[in-house]
Design a protein around this motif. Structure first.
Motif, PDB file in Angstrom:
ATOM      1  N   UNK A 273       0.834  -1.200   0.000  1.00  0.00           N
ATOM      2  CA  UNK A 273       0.000   0.000   0.000  1.00  0.00           C
ATOM      3  C   UNK A 273       0.872   1.255   0.000  1.00  0.00           C
ATOM      4  N   UNK A 274       1.941   1.236   0.789  1.00  0.00           N
ATOM      5  CA  UNK A 274       2.853   2.372   0.798  1.00  0.00           C
ATOM      6  C   UNK A 274       3.531   2.552  -0.555  1.00  0.00           C
ATOM      7  N   UNK A 275       3.907   1.434  -1.185  1.00  0.00           N
ATOM      8  CA  UNK A 275       4.538   1.507  -2.509  1.00  0.00           C
ATOM      9  C   UNK A 275       3.563   2.112  -3.519  1.00  0.00           C
ATOM     10  N   UNK A 276       2.306   1.667  -3.459  1.00  0.00           N
ATOM     11  CA  UNK A 276       1.309   2.185  -4.388  1.00  0.00           C
ATOM     12  C   UNK A 276       1.085   3.678  -4.168  1.00  0.00           C
ATOM     13  N   UNK A 277       1.014   4.087  -2.908  1.00  0.00           N
ATOM     14  CA  UNK A 277       0.819   5.502  -2.625  1.00  0.00           C
ATOM     15  C   UNK A 277       2.024   6.318  -3.074  1.00  0.00           C
ATOM     16  N   UNK A 278       3.228   5.752  -2.914  1.00  0.00           N
ATOM     17  CA  UNK A 278       4.423   6.467  -3.350  1.00  0.00           C
ATOM     18  C   UNK A 278       4.422   6.653  -4.861  1.00  0.00           C
ATOM     19  N   UNK A 279       3.991   5.630  -5.588  1.00  0.00           N
ATOM     20  CA  UNK A 279       3.879   5.755  -7.042  1.00  0.00           C
ATOM     21  C   UNK A 279       2.902   6.861  -7.405  1.00  0.00           C
TER      22      UNK A 279
END
Length: 395
Positions: free
Chosen positions: A136-142
């Protein structure tokens, strides 16, 4: 419930111990199980495959369990692979050392099957939750990176050319403190001889501020497309009042925008501007002297619906430069808590922004000086700036 398809590595130098653990794990429904006879084999296996759990013995030849944990910790893999240590050592010191090296849990031999089941399932469930959080953090960072790219694309490129028979140079800079920011900077021509400059700073930071920035930006761009845009921006107070009413109406979050809207009548050599709670602009004459443009001002946009803004005017001469910055420059702080301040910006503009120098380089040098003042501290705020050079008439 733990994923029954989880990959598990059993590490023990005694074949009987490995066999016992593997049989217990298979009874729990796990089938993807590999084994290693010592620490060297364990690290080799971890290097070749992704494991969801490692059951690790301590006392082993070649490389013991402590060495495995140290190796995993040194390269950061301990953060991705949960480890349960299972050892015959029954003293507290080895337990403490294993936990300090990153092990998730510790079981003493001979282990209780019920306790083994509880520890394995709980550890795998925690890993699954960590993996979901990281994804989820990776997706938000993208998404944030994409939003930053989009926001920076709204900053217009440098302009160097003729407007109404006179040379004009306009440069803009935007540096969000985080992935996205609440500063905006823009310029655009209106009609045949009017150049409009806009710069603002939203009261908050992050995604909400970026959305407020985008809304404000779109309002002024929409106004520039109206049939009466030349008359509207000739008196920038009118344009500011319209945008203010739109932003103040239904502003439940009480977010506001400090703003400067300036319009340059190029043929007449006249600058009209409105300050809505913003840092006063800097005007540098051809002789290098710098003055501040105060004017009547008014509250930030979005605070008081129906406020009657008033514009101030000043004549421009060949070689004059107008600099407008957001408070990310003036309120930048160093380790001692000192502010960079409006005086330092003015001093830089007077001493470092030599007349005739490239405007983009001037803004970049100013931003670099602010970052140097912060001396490696996290950026205090977004920084936005716009610089206009009023050039000579073309023959």
């Amino acid at each position: 419930m733990a994923d029954q398809n989880a990959a598990i590595l059993v590490v023990d130098d005694v074949a009987e111990n490995r066999d016992l653990l593997i049989r217990r794990l298979r009874r729990l429904g796990f089938s993807r199980i590999e084994e290693a006879a010592d620490g060297v084999e364990a690290l080799a296996a971890i290097g070749q495959a992704a494991f969801d759990l490692v059951l690790l013995d301590i006392m082993m030849p070649e490389l013991d369990g402590f060495g495995v944990l140290e190796a995993l910790r040194s390269d950061g893999r301990i953060n991705d692979i949960p480890v349960i240590v299972i050892s015959a050592l029954n003293e507290i010191d080895p337990v403490v050392r294993c936990i300090e090296l990153g092990a998730d849990d510790f079981l003493f031999k001979p282990f209780n099957p019920t306790l083994l089941r509880a520890r394995v399932l709980a550890t795998l469930e925690k890993k699954a939750l960590r993996d979901l959080t990281r994804e989820e953090l990776r997706r938000k960072q993208v998404e944030l990176n994409e939003a930053r790219t989009l926001q920076l694309s709204l900053v217009p490129p440098s302009f160097a050319g003729a407007v109404a028979g006179r040379r004009l140079d306009v440069d803009a800079l935007l540096e969000p403190a985080k992935e996205v920011g609440g500063d905006l900077v823009d310029y655009f021509p209106v009609g045949d001889g009017l150049m409009v400059l806009a710069i603002g700073d939203v009261s908050d930071k992050g995604a909400a501020a970026a959305l407020m920035m985008a809304r404000t930006h779109s309002m002024f761009r929409a106004l520039s497309g109206r049939p009466d845009a030349p008359e509207l921006f000739a008196d920038p107070a009118r344009a500011v009042s319209i945008a203010n009413d739109g932003l103040a109406r239904g502003n439940a979050g009480c977010m506001f925008v400090t703003f400067v809207l300036a319009s340059v009548d190029v043929a007449a050599g006249r600058l009209a501007y409105v300050r809505a709670g913003h840092v006063p602009p800097y005007l540098q004459g051809a002789d290098g002297g710098v003055e501040r443009l105060g004017g009547p001002g008014g509250p930030p946009l979005g605070v008081v619906e129906g406020f009657d803004y008033q514009a101030a005017q000043v004549d421009l001469n060949e070689g004059d430069r107008l600099l407008v910055v957001t408070d990310g420059f003036t309120e930048a702080q160093n380790a001692a808590g000192e502010l960079f301040g409006e005086d330092r910006v003015g001093a830089f503009f007077a001493d470092g922004a030599e007349v005739g120098g490239a405007g983009g380089q001037v803004l970049t040098r100013l931003a670099t000086q602010v970052r140097a003042f912060e001396a490696g501290l996290p950026a205090f705020d977004d920084m936005a700036a716009i610089l206009l050079t009023f050039g000579a008439r073309e023959v």
